[in-house]
Design a protein around this motif. Structure first.
Motif: not given
Length: 345
Positions: A78-83, A194-196
């Motif tokens: 998964x690749x999530x983003x804080x923005x 973030x790669x998770x």
């Protein structure tokens, strides 16, 4: 919530335990056109260790991993983003900040991150908060460095954790207000990816919102003690160690700071295995009371102790030239790296 321009995989393969150190310290995995890679020991048997390798490559790449013959499991990352999608940076400011506060929705392991900002960006840094504790930095990197994925030591995020991302900018040479946008010279972005693991198509890693007022989280969350010291009855901050302790070699704390593991090295004149406990476990919520001890007949010259993100104990022995992984509950040996008595293997 994903980077569609990249493909990420995890593969597992089995190697002789003695070769793990050589693989990690050698020239690395020869994988063509890799975006990022990381490696960690996931589990072990008596003779072999299962190594997890995380890799990413451009979706246009036609090459396959050199490990394809041993690959038996493909897991999407998964690749999530804080923005922040809406902010304004005032002109003529040496350091102006944008804050994004995210609430983690599920337990995940973050293995890499990347930043995205434009020419005014200086630093992007995120901090983890959990159950009243400030657990420290999750990811920090200058916005002036290459904006690519950077592997980090795996960090476990739990459901309901808070992640605060702060993006720093300098507009001291700008005579105009800077807004969010794609222009690299006149607009800015505040993104940290973030790669998770594990990845779920149906569920995002977390929910984020812009915080327009500087969040005063320091009053709500106290720093997690990396090397916690209990207070004695007289109010001092020194920890009074029990009389049975010999020379203290090293200290390490559990991830939540509730336990302190003390590595104590008794005098060992015969240079055989030490026949008494060398690891003491202290309960920091009970004024440092010793709750258990273990490690007898395992070590010859224990030197350093470390607790990883899964609260497993890692101990080095400079006489045996080995690294031991112990179960923190009963002190049982789970993994031994290196050949006894052979330096540098």
């Amino acid at each position: 919530d994903r980077l569609h321009s990249s493909i990420f995989i995890e593969c597992h393969f089995e190697l002789p335990t003695a070769s793990i150190g050589k693989l990690a310290a050698g020239p690395g995995l020869r994988i063509t056109r890799v975006v990022t890679s990381s490696m960690h020991i996931q589990q072990s048997s008596s003779k072999n260790a299962v190594v997890a390798v995380t890799m990413g490559a451009p979706s246009t790449a036609k090459e396959t991993s050199a490990l394809s013959s041993t690959l038996h499991q493909w897991l999407p990352v998964g690749v999530g983003v804080a923005y922040s999608s809406s902010f304004r940076l005032p002109k003529y400011q040496a350091d102006t900040r944008v804050n994004v506060l995210c609430t983690v929705k599920k337990d995940i392991d973050v293995v890499a991150f990347r930043n995205h900002a434009h020419s005014a960006g200086r630093l992007l840094e995120s901090v983890i908060y959990r159950d009243g504790l400030n657990l420290g930095i999750l990811a920090s990197r200058s916005a002036k460095k290459a904006q690519r994925f950077v592997g980090i030591r795996t960090r476990r995020l739990k459901a309901n954790d808070k992640v605060l991302l702060t993006c720093h900018y300098s507009t001291k040479n700008r005579s105009f207000e800077t807004k969010v946008g794609a222009s690299p010279t006149r607009q800015e972005m505040c993104n940290q990816y973030y790669m998770y693991f594990p990845y779920s198509l149906s569920e995002k890693w977390g929910d984020c919102k812009s915080v327009f007022k500087e969040p005063d989280l320091e009053k709500k969350y106290r720093p997690a003690p990396l090397s916690p010291l209990a207070k004695n009855l007289n109010g001092s901050k020194d920890l009074l160690l029990p009389d049975e302790f010999s020379q203290v070699r090293s200290l390490a704390a559990s991830s939540d700071g509730s336990l302190l593991f003390v590595l104590s090295e008794p005098s060992n004149t015969d240079k055989g295995l030490i026949d008494e406990p060398v690891i003491y476990v202290l309960n920091m919520s009970a004024n440092g009371a010793v709750v258990k001890s273990f490690g007898s007949n395992v070590f010859m010259e224990p030197h350093s102790i470390h607790v990883d993100d899964w609260n497993r104990l890692w101990i080095t022995d400079v006489a045996l030239h080995q690294v031991f992984r112990l179960n923190p509950s009963d002190g049982s040996v789970e993994l031994v790296v290196g050949h006894e008595g052979i330096p540098g293997n």
